[in-house]
Design a protein around this motif. Structure first.
Motif, mmCIF file in Angstrom:
data_model
loop_
_atom_site.group_PDB
_atom_site.id
_atom_site.type_symbol
_atom_site.label_atom_id
_atom_site.label_comp_id
_atom_site.label_asym_id
_atom_site.label_seq_id
_atom_site.Cartn_x
_atom_site.Cartn_y
_atom_site.Cartn_z
ATOM 1 N N ASP A 85 23.581 -5.742 41.376
ATOM 2 C CA ASP A 85 23.930 -5.015 40.125
ATOM 3 C C ASP A 85 25.566 -4.993 40.002
ATOM 4 N N LYS A 86 26.461 -5.609 41.235
ATOM 5 C CA LYS A 86 27.757 -5.278 41.142
ATOM 6 C C LYS A 86 28.719 -6.471 41.246
ATOM 7 N N SER A 87 29.877 -6.411 40.588
ATOM 8 C CA SER A 87 30.639 -7.561 41.033
ATOM 9 C C SER A 87 31.672 -7.340 42.243
ATOM 10 N N ASN A 88 31.623 -6.113 42.762
ATOM 11 C CA ASN A 88 32.467 -5.806 43.891
ATOM 12 C C ASN A 88 31.940 -4.848 44.488
ATOM 13 N N TYR A 89 32.009 -4.362 45.724
ATOM 14 C CA TYR A 89 31.194 -3.077 46.229
ATOM 15 C C TYR A 89 32.007 -2.328 47.342
ATOM 16 N N GLY A 90 32.440 -1.278 47.060
ATOM 17 C CA GLY A 90 33.400 -0.688 48.393
ATOM 18 C C GLY A 90 32.955 1.089 48.036
ATOM 19 N N LEU A 91 33.904 1.742 48.752
ATOM 20 C CA LEU A 91 33.463 3.104 48.887
ATOM 21 C C LEU A 91 33.871 3.742 47.482
ATOM 22 N N ALA A 350 32.346 -12.029 35.891
ATOM 23 C CA ALA A 350 32.581 -11.124 37.216
ATOM 24 C C ALA A 350 31.616 -11.532 38.177
ATOM 25 N N GLY A 351 30.785 -12.698 37.968
ATOM 26 C CA GLY A 351 29.886 -13.044 39.043
ATOM 27 C C GLY A 351 28.661 -12.193 39.712
ATOM 28 N N THR A 352 28.529 -11.216 38.585
ATOM 29 C CA THR A 352 27.317 -10.216 38.926
ATOM 30 C C THR A 352 26.192 -10.841 38.633
ATOM 31 N N PRO A 353 25.078 -10.831 39.691
ATOM 32 C CA PRO A 353 23.940 -11.478 39.227
ATOM 33 C C PRO A 353 22.828 -10.878 38.256
ATOM 34 N N GLU A 354 22.899 -9.585 38.528
ATOM 35 C CA GLU A 354 21.936 -8.690 37.654
ATOM 36 C C GLU A 354 22.504 -7.480 37.088
ATOM 37 N N GLN A 355 21.962 -7.398 36.140
ATOM 38 C CA GLN A 355 22.419 -5.983 35.074
ATOM 39 C C GLN A 355 21.914 -4.717 35.719
ATOM 40 N N GLU A 356 22.715 -3.860 35.663
ATOM 41 C CA GLU A 356 22.692 -2.589 36.150
ATOM 42 C C GLU A 356 21.222 -1.933 35.480
ATOM 43 N N PRO A 357 20.472 -1.189 36.297
ATOM 44 C CA PRO A 357 19.217 -0.503 35.816
ATOM 45 C C PRO A 357 19.580 0.089 34.580
ATOM 46 N N ARG A 358 18.507 0.316 33.664
ATOM 47 C CA ARG A 358 18.698 0.921 32.296
ATOM 48 C C ARG A 358 19.327 2.073 32.512
ATOM 49 N N TRP A 359 18.768 3.076 33.389
ATOM 50 C CA TRP A 359 19.025 4.485 33.650
ATOM 51 C C TRP A 359 20.807 4.633 33.812
ATOM 52 N N LYS A 360 21.385 3.628 34.745
ATOM 53 C CA LYS A 360 22.586 3.771 34.974
ATOM 54 C C LYS A 360 23.439 3.553 33.651
ATOM 55 N N ARG A 361 23.010 2.611 32.832
ATOM 56 C CA ARG A 361 23.765 2.505 31.554
ATOM 57 C C ARG A 361 23.534 3.435 30.678
ATOM 58 N N ALA A 362 22.532 4.107 30.510
ATOM 59 C CA ALA A 362 22.104 5.400 29.742
ATOM 60 C C ALA A 362 22.988 6.376 30.414
ATOM 61 N N ARG A 634 36.257 -2.969 50.597
ATOM 62 C CA ARG A 634 35.793 -3.452 49.192
ATOM 63 C C ARG A 634 35.261 -5.039 49.502
ATOM 64 N N ASN A 635 34.220 -5.460 49.184
ATOM 65 C CA ASN A 635 33.816 -6.829 49.157
ATOM 66 C C ASN A 635 33.717 -7.352 47.379
ATOM 67 N N TYR A 636 34.358 -8.506 47.097
ATOM 68 C CA TYR A 636 34.497 -9.029 45.972
ATOM 69 C C TYR A 636 33.529 -10.112 45.826
ATOM 70 N N ARG A 637 32.838 -10.428 44.588
ATOM 71 C CA ARG A 637 32.495 -11.742 44.281
ATOM 72 C C ARG A 637 33.699 -12.764 43.696
ATOM 73 N N ASP A 638 33.551 -14.175 44.116
ATOM 74 C CA ASP A 638 34.544 -14.877 43.803
ATOM 75 C C ASP A 638 35.302 -14.767 42.073
ATOM 76 N N ALA A 639 34.352 -14.673 41.256
ATOM 77 C CA ALA A 639 34.609 -14.492 39.711
ATOM 78 C C ALA A 639 35.277 -13.303 39.697
ATOM 79 N N GLU A 640 34.910 -12.343 40.310
ATOM 80 C CA GLU A 640 35.635 -10.883 39.922
ATOM 81 C C GLU A 640 36.830 -10.800 40.578
ATOM 82 N N LEU A 641 37.235 -11.393 41.659
ATOM 83 C CA LEU A 641 38.513 -11.285 42.380
ATOM 84 C C LEU A 641 39.382 -12.236 41.477
ATOM 85 N N ARG A 642 38.933 -13.327 41.162
ATOM 86 C CA ARG A 642 39.737 -14.302 40.362
ATOM 87 C C ARG A 642 40.313 -13.579 38.964
#
Length: 689
Positions: A85-91, A350-362, A634-642
């Motif tokens: 559920d993320k386009s990139n991931y780091g601290l 952004a290359g993110t495969p899945e949407q965040e869980p509903r609770w995070k968006r809430a 931080r690791n990036y998905r290609d679309a997000e890094l672009r």
């Protein structure tokens, strides 16, 4: 009015233009002595590793002089997948997830409290089944109103109403501090109207951008179909053509970051004369800001957009507002709308495969709608006074170090140094949370009305913003919530701001070795301080006024050094075939360089002339630089890094870490010799502050 943040916003709306004026308090005494550092080996265990740095995440097979990012972070990078559920991931994300978990616990408790607005807003947003059952009925009156407007004057008023509703049109305004009169607010107008992140997405011949445009056209078609509109494919093509025209007249992001070029105080009469085709008077009247004078950021873009509006059929203009409305309210609309918007904005862009869980968006929604109501509870539970006090001391120490560096500058005239030191003494550091909270008593939050809650929250935020006109500056106001993992500098307020959530490991850990804290939050503090003296912040004086206070010789010498920064970063390839934009990222790169330099001086001063101990085989200087490098894992998905390489004023993480190659102490710490890939001859190492 300008604010500039440490990192790209992690939460939507984290630092909006409508909320960037903030609080004042007494600035620190720059003549104060540097506070002594705590013991090198604290009694309690740090969060990361043996001394505040996760040494297990290193890749010691890489020579630090060849790739310091990989040396410090390579093991972590290889072992850490990006969550679905993320386009990139780091601290930054680790802390953001933690803050949202903590906020979720608060909101779950509030759900059971009668009359709790935040509990009601959260619970109602969570109920996707109830939202689906209503279909498009809640938004239909607004969509119908869009379609009933038949002439261009009526459209101008409609754009204003859309803005009240939280929907972007082709032209946007907000009320902010007047850069040349920072004791008053002004209406600011800027370019808008693009559904994709940047003009290059519309205009570039790059194969990836051509592919993205095709996906955007399909996306527009689907949204118009879901809205029940006839001939959706044909209308989507017309809308794409209209936005492409807007993209052609837009200023680039590099042009738009120039504080002087984007300050154009204009009378309404002159705006109507120079930008015919849009009824600005009617727009401003309907927007609740019927002013005679305003500040226009990109005059030629506004004129070009007005001309396009005049030449564009009303249905195309209506369709843009329909699409933007579905996008802006997607979280409060049926699942199919929500999934469609995410499939393009989240996955395609952004290359993110899945949407965040509903609770995070809430949680995100509730934080935006009722930010201070949530913040009060979060701060009370998760930000101890001891952390605030320790952070205050670090800020003072870094300011002292900066003050001393000004004395040593060989490129700044003595008279300008006096003014620079006066500006530094005028700073207001804000730590943790605001001194005053917003009052939401007039905001109506109703159970079971997710769309209505979102609409009314947007109305409240809009009205709160425009109500500033003619009023004293809100020195107490913040542009980020305490739950935001970020920091920012506000030029007009001469302040640096550090929300509670960033004052945690790995940025700041009271139980970590001081070297790591200085390389972490110390460098972040220096970063934000130095923004006020970067290529744009240096144009604002000690009162936050956009004015000339450097001599022409100062400016020329500073520009020579800053152009070396542009050249250095422009040579970096952020991903295969795409280089870093050294002009766009200049301010942030200067801030990284200066911030790390100041933090190192403050760390050395904190040792009181005593040598730093060796811990786990690492010297104090090595631990300092590792503390900096660790922040940027931080690791990036290609679309997000672009996307970031095209739109983000911050360089990617690897290049941010590589700033160490300009610092002499880094070479000594790791015995980096000629021939190493990061090696720069002493004469080529860039030093500004």
């Amino acid at each position: 009015m300008r604010i500039t943040a440490l990192s790209a916003a992690l939460l939507a709306g984290a630092a909006t233009l409508a909320g960037c004026a903030t609080t004042t308090a007494s600035g620190p005494d720059t003549a104060a002595a540097v506070t002594a550092a705590p013991a090198a080996q604290p009694a309690a265990a740090p969060r990361y590793g043996a001394f505040g740095f996760d040494a297990a995440g290193m890749d010691r097979s890489v020579a630090p002089g060849d790739d310091y990012y990989a040396y410090a972070n390579g093991g972590w990078a290889k072992a850490t997948p990006i969550p679905a559920d993320k386009s990139n991931y780091g601290l930054f994300n680790v802390l953001d997830d933690q803050a949202r978990e903590q906020t979720r616990a608060i909101l779950e408790e509030q759900k059971g409290i009668a009359g709790s607005k935040i509990g009601t807003a959260y619970a109602t947003y969570l109920d996707q089944a109830a939202i689906d059952a209503k279909g498009l009925a809640p938004i239909q009156p607004w969509l119908t109103k869009i379609k009933t407007v038949r002439d261009k004057p009526g459209y101008a008023a409609l754009v204003a109403e859309a803005q009240r509703n939280g929907v972007d049109g082709p032209i946007g305004t907000y009320v902010g501090i007047d850069d040349k009169n920072p004791t008053s607010y002004a209406v600011n107008m800027g370019q808008s109207g693009l559904g994709m992140p940047d003009r290059d997405y519309y205009l570039s011949a790059d194969a990836k951008q051509v592919e993205t445009r095709a996906a955007y056209l399909a996306y527009l078609t689907k949204l118009l179909t879901l809205a029940g509109e006839a001939n959706p494919a044909q209308r989507a093509a017309a809308l794409l053509a209209f936005e492409t025209g807007i993209a052609r007249v837009h200023w680039t992001r590099t042009e738009s970051r120039d504080s002087e070029k984007t300050y154009n105080k204009t009378s309404l009469a002159d705006l109507a004369r120079t930008a015919p085709g849009f009824d600005f008077a009617r727009y401003l009247q309907a927007a609740g800001t019927p002013v005679d004078t305003l500040i226009v950021a990109q005059p030629s873009a506004i004129a070009g957009t007005a001309k396009l509006i005049a030449a564009t059929p009303i249905q195309v203009l209506q369709d843009q507002l329909i699409v933007r409305s579905l996008e802006n309210f997607s979280g409060s609309l049926p699942s199919e709308i929500d999934r469609t918007v995410f499939a393009f904005t989240g996955t395609t862009l952004a290359g993110t495969p899945e949407q965040e869980p509903r609770w995070k968006r809430a949680v995100n929604f509730t934080n935006r709608a009722l930010s201070d109501e949530v913040s009060k509870l979060y701060v009370d539970r998760h930000f101890p006074a001891s952390t605030k006090a320790a952070a205050d001391e670090l800020v003072k120490n870094v300011i002292v170090a900066f003050d001393k560096r000004i004395d040593k500058l060989d490129w700044m005239d003595p008279a300008t140094k006096v003014k620079a030191k006066a500006k530094l003494a005028a700073f207001t550091p804000k730590i943790g949370y605001p001194d005053q909270w917003r009052d939401y008593s007039s905001l109506d939050i109703r159970s079971g009305d997710a769309f209505g809650n979102a609409l009314r929250a947007n109305h409240w935020a809009y009205q709160d913003n425009i109500s500033k006109l003619g009023q004293p500056i809100r020195k107490w106001e913040w542009g980020m919530t305490p739950m935001t993992v970020n920091a920012y500098a506000n030029f007009g307020m001469v302040e640096i701001v550090f929300p509670a959530a960033i004052l945690q490991p790995p940025f700041f850990d009271p139980n970590a070795d001081p070297a790591v804290n200085y390389g972490g939050i110390g460098a972040v503090i220096g970063h934000e301080l130095s923004h006020h003296f970067d290529d744009q912040g240096s144009k604002y004086d000690l009162e936050g006024r956009l004015t000339t206070w450097w001599t022409p010789q100062d400016v020329a010498r500073f520009k020579q050094r800053s152009q070396a920064v542009v050249a250095q970063y422009s040579a970096y390839e952020g991903m295969p075939g795409v280089k870093v934009n050294g002009e766009l990222t200049l301010g942030e790169n200067i801030a990284d360089l200066a911030g790390l330099t100041m933090a190192y001086d403050a760390y050395q001063a904190s040792l009181g002339g005593k040598p730093a101990p060796v811990i786990e085989g690492f010297t104090g200087d090595q631990r300092f630089h590792l503390g900096w490098a660790q922040l940027w894992r931080r690791n990036y998905r290609d679309a997000e890094l672009r996307r970031r390489l095209l739109t983000d004023p911050h360089s990617p993480s690897e290049q941010r870490v590589a700033v160490v190659r300009n610092l002499d102490p880094w070479y000594a710490a790791y015995d980096v010799k000629p021939g190493a890939q990061l090696y720069l001859a002493p004469k080529d190492r860039i030093s500004i502050w």
